[in-house]
Design a protein around this motif. Sequence first.
Motif, PDB file in Angstrom:
ATOM      1  N   SER A 128       0.851  -1.188   0.000  1.00  0.00           N
ATOM      2  CA  SER A 128       0.000   0.000   0.000  1.00  0.00           C
ATOM      3  C   SER A 128       0.891   1.243   0.000  1.00  0.00           C
ATOM      4  O   SER A 128       2.108   1.154   0.234  1.00  0.00           O
ATOM      5  CB  SER A 128      -0.886   0.017   1.244  1.00  0.00           C
ATOM      6  OG  SER A 128      -0.098   0.202   2.414  1.00  0.00           O
ATOM      7  N   VAL A 129       0.299   2.402  -0.242  1.00  0.00           N
ATOM      8  CA  VAL A 129       1.073   3.648  -0.221  1.00  0.00           C
ATOM      9  C   VAL A 129       1.716   3.847   1.149  1.00  0.00           C
ATOM     10  O   VAL A 129       2.887   4.234   1.254  1.00  0.00           O
ATOM     11  CB  VAL A 129       0.167   4.848  -0.577  1.00  0.00           C
ATOM     12  CG1 VAL A 129       0.883   6.171  -0.274  1.00  0.00           C
ATOM     13  CG2 VAL A 129      -0.229   4.804  -2.048  1.00  0.00           C
ATOM     14  N   GLY A 130       0.969   3.554   2.207  1.00  0.00           N
ATOM     15  CA  GLY A 130       1.518   3.693   3.554  1.00  0.00           C
ATOM     16  C   GLY A 130       2.687   2.756   3.811  1.00  0.00           C
ATOM     17  O   GLY A 130       3.693   3.152   4.412  1.00  0.00           O
ATOM     18  N   GLU A 131       2.567   1.518   3.351  1.00  0.00           N
ATOM     19  CA  GLU A 131       3.647   0.540   3.529  1.00  0.00           C
ATOM     20  C   GLU A 131       4.889   0.935   2.737  1.00  0.00           C
ATOM     21  O   GLU A 131       6.021   0.789   3.211  1.00  0.00           O
ATOM     22  CB  GLU A 131       3.169  -0.848   3.105  1.00  0.00           C
ATOM     23  CG  GLU A 131       2.152  -1.463   4.055  1.00  0.00           C
ATOM     24  CD  GLU A 131       1.539  -2.733   3.501  1.00  0.00           C
ATOM     25  OE1 GLU A 131       1.106  -3.560   4.312  1.00  0.00           O
ATOM     26  OE2 GLU A 131       1.492  -2.901   2.264  1.00  0.00           O
ATOM     27  N   ILE A 132       4.666   1.463   1.530  1.00  0.00           N
ATOM     28  CA  ILE A 132       5.797   1.910   0.712  1.00  0.00           C
ATOM     29  C   ILE A 132       6.515   3.072   1.395  1.00  0.00           C
ATOM     30  O   ILE A 132       7.756   3.114   1.458  1.00  0.00           O
ATOM     31  CB  ILE A 132       5.315   2.323  -0.686  1.00  0.00           C
ATOM     32  CG1 ILE A 132       4.789   1.106  -1.446  1.00  0.00           C
ATOM     33  CG2 ILE A 132       6.444   2.988  -1.477  1.00  0.00           C
ATOM     34  CD1 ILE A 132       4.104   1.442  -2.758  1.00  0.00           C
ATOM     35  N   ALA A 133       5.736   4.020   1.909  1.00  0.00           N
ATOM     36  CA  ALA A 133       6.335   5.176   2.582  1.00  0.00           C
ATOM     37  C   ALA A 133       7.226   4.741   3.739  1.00  0.00           C
ATOM     38  O   ALA A 133       8.337   5.251   3.918  1.00  0.00           O
ATOM     39  CB  ALA A 133       5.233   6.116   3.068  1.00  0.00           C
ATOM     40  N   ALA A 134       6.744   3.781   4.526  1.00  0.00           N
ATOM     41  CA  ALA A 134       7.530   3.298   5.666  1.00  0.00           C
ATOM     42  C   ALA A 134       8.774   2.550   5.206  1.00  0.00           C
ATOM     43  O   ALA A 134       9.845   2.683   5.809  1.00  0.00           O
ATOM     44  CB  ALA A 134       6.664   2.404   6.544  1.00  0.00           C
ATOM     45  N   GLN A 135       8.647   1.778   4.125  1.00  0.00           N
ATOM     46  CA  GLN A 135       9.757   0.945   3.654  1.00  0.00           C
ATOM     47  C   GLN A 135      10.892   1.777   3.069  1.00  0.00           C
ATOM     48  O   GLN A 135      12.071   1.463   3.281  1.00  0.00           O
ATOM     49  CB  GLN A 135       9.257  -0.053   2.608  1.00  0.00           C
ATOM     50  CG  GLN A 135      10.344  -0.965   2.048  1.00  0.00           C
ATOM     51  CD  GLN A 135       9.781  -2.056   1.157  1.00  0.00           C
ATOM     52  OE1 GLN A 135       8.622  -2.433   1.267  1.00  0.00           O
ATOM     53  NE2 GLN A 135      10.608  -2.560   0.246  1.00  0.00           N
ATOM     54  N   ILE A 136      10.551   2.831   2.314  1.00  0.00           N
ATOM     55  CA  ILE A 136      11.594   3.603   1.633  1.00  0.00           C
ATOM     56  C   ILE A 136      11.833   4.960   2.292  1.00  0.00           C
ATOM     57  O   ILE A 136      12.555   5.804   1.742  1.00  0.00           O
ATOM     58  CB  ILE A 136      11.266   3.781   0.134  1.00  0.00           C
ATOM     59  CG1 ILE A 136       9.961   4.563  -0.055  1.00  0.00           C
ATOM     60  CG2 ILE A 136      11.168   2.434  -0.553  1.00  0.00           C
ATOM     61  CD1 ILE A 136       9.588   4.777  -1.512  1.00  0.00           C
ATOM     62  N   ASN A 137      11.226   5.136   3.462  1.00  0.00           N
ATOM     63  CA  ASN A 137      11.473   6.328   4.274  1.00  0.00           C
ATOM     64  C   ASN A 137      11.113   7.625   3.550  1.00  0.00           C
ATOM     65  O   ASN A 137      11.879   8.587   3.510  1.00  0.00           O
ATOM     66  CB  ASN A 137      12.945   6.376   4.724  1.00  0.00           C
ATOM     67  CG  ASN A 137      13.151   7.345   5.878  1.00  0.00           C
ATOM     68  OD1 ASN A 137      12.239   7.587   6.670  1.00  0.00           O
ATOM     69  ND2 ASN A 137      14.349   7.917   5.970  1.00  0.00           N
ATOM     70  N   ARG A 138       9.918   7.629   2.961  1.00  0.00           N
ATOM     71  CA  ARG A 138       9.356   8.848   2.389  1.00  0.00           C
ATOM     72  C   ARG A 138       7.986   9.080   3.015  1.00  0.00           C
ATOM     73  O   ARG A 138       7.382   8.152   3.561  1.00  0.00           O
ATOM     74  CB  ARG A 138       9.196   8.735   0.868  1.00  0.00           C
ATOM     75  CG  ARG A 138      10.495   8.580   0.106  1.00  0.00           C
ATOM     76  CD  ARG A 138      10.251   8.389  -1.389  1.00  0.00           C
ATOM     77  NE  ARG A 138      11.393   7.712  -2.000  1.00  0.00           N
ATOM     78  CZ  ARG A 138      11.360   7.090  -3.165  1.00  0.00           C
ATOM     79  NH1 ARG A 138      10.231   7.062  -3.863  1.00  0.00           N
ATOM     80  NH2 ARG A 138      12.432   6.490  -3.648  1.00  0.00           N
ATOM     81  N   SER A 139       7.483  10.274   2.904  1.00  0.00           N
ATOM     82  CA  SER A 139       6.150  10.546   3.443  1.00  0.00           C
ATOM     83  C   SER A 139       5.092   9.928   2.537  1.00  0.00           C
ATOM     84  O   SER A 139       5.325   9.689   1.343  1.00  0.00           O
ATOM     85  CB  SER A 139       5.911  12.054   3.538  1.00  0.00           C
ATOM     86  OG  SER A 139       5.785  12.628   2.244  1.00  0.00           O
ATOM     87  N   LYS A 140       3.909   9.637   3.110  1.00  0.00           N
ATOM     88  CA  LYS A 140       2.811   9.089   2.306  1.00  0.00           C
ATOM     89  C   LYS A 140       2.441  10.067   1.194  1.00  0.00           C
ATOM     90  O   LYS A 140       2.110   9.643   0.081  1.00  0.00           O
ATOM     91  CB  LYS A 140       1.599   8.813   3.200  1.00  0.00           C
ATOM     92  CG  LYS A 140       1.785   7.627   4.136  1.00  0.00           C
ATOM     93  CD  LYS A 140       0.570   7.414   5.017  1.00  0.00           C
ATOM     94  CE  LYS A 140      -0.647   7.015   4.213  1.00  0.00           C
ATOM     95  NZ  LYS A 140      -1.806   6.691   5.084  1.00  0.00           N
ATOM     96  N   LYS A 141       2.512  11.358   1.491  1.00  0.00           N
ATOM     97  CA  LYS A 141       2.170  12.369   0.490  1.00  0.00           C
ATOM     98  C   LYS A 141       3.137  12.298  -0.690  1.00  0.00           C
ATOM     99  O   LYS A 141       2.730  12.369  -1.854  1.00  0.00           O
ATOM    100  CB  LYS A 141       2.204  13.761   1.104  1.00  0.00           C
ATOM    101  CG  LYS A 141       1.815  14.876   0.133  1.00  0.00           C
ATOM    102  CD  LYS A 141       1.810  16.232   0.813  1.00  0.00           C
ATOM    103  CE  LYS A 141       1.421  17.330  -0.183  1.00  0.00           C
ATOM    104  NZ  LYS A 141       1.419  18.663   0.463  1.00  0.00           N
ATOM    105  N   THR A 142       4.438  12.125  -0.396  1.00  0.00           N
ATOM    106  CA  THR A 142       5.437  12.042  -1.460  1.00  0.00           C
ATOM    107  C   THR A 142       5.219  10.803  -2.316  1.00  0.00           C
ATOM    108  O   THR A 142       5.250  10.862  -3.554  1.00  0.00           O
ATOM    109  CB  THR A 142       6.854  12.012  -0.865  1.00  0.00           C
ATOM    110  OG1 THR A 142       7.096  13.250  -0.181  1.00  0.00           O
ATOM    111  CG2 THR A 142       7.906  11.845  -1.961  1.00  0.00           C
TER     112      THR A 142
END
Length: 220
Positions: free
Chosen positions: A176-190
Amino acid sequence: MSKPSDRTLRIILADDHPIFLIGLRVVLEQGGDAQVVAEAGSPVGLNEALKSYACDVLVTDFMMPVDQQNDGLRLLGRIRRDHPQLPIVVVTMLNNAGLFSSILALGVNALLSKASLAGELPAAILSIRQNKHYIADSVKQALLEAGDYGSDALVSHEQLSPKEQEVLRLLAAGRSVGEIAAQINRSKKTVSTQKVSAMRKLGLANDASLFIYLQEHGLT
């Protein structure tokens, strides 16, 4: 709920037709690597099963009319909110591209037609084991005919920025977008912005068209 793996998958089935439930169970358990731990014939029964049994995958009919509770989108939306990490396989007899797009937008992992379950349900379960999405051929065809996805992409995925390609690869892996953000250390918005940017460059109008693109280009 634990992540699907090489072990036996625990599956909850939901359909308001008892005979169809039997058929689903036979198809799922014939390979010996899946076990149906609970069955439900109504939205209320499904809710109770999800509370009472640990499972790895939910396979559910889109509409299970009970009194006035026959809104499949509302049912799926509630399940996704209550069980955000649970892989969901939706099966339906309906054939409506707009409805298909709405179902996929809710974040289901596989969308199948009841007319071709014997061949496609095992393939969908295999995709879920691999953290991938699965869309039945008949569903893709309906979306193609409705113009929800075209082959005239503005650019190929190789021409996207490295960060956009990374986001697409992780989306194709079922993140999910949230999981990707956590995995690659970017914000969900980015991450969301990079997803939208990639879709715009590829000429993709919605999540349904994105899923099809990822499948057709070997990214899932």
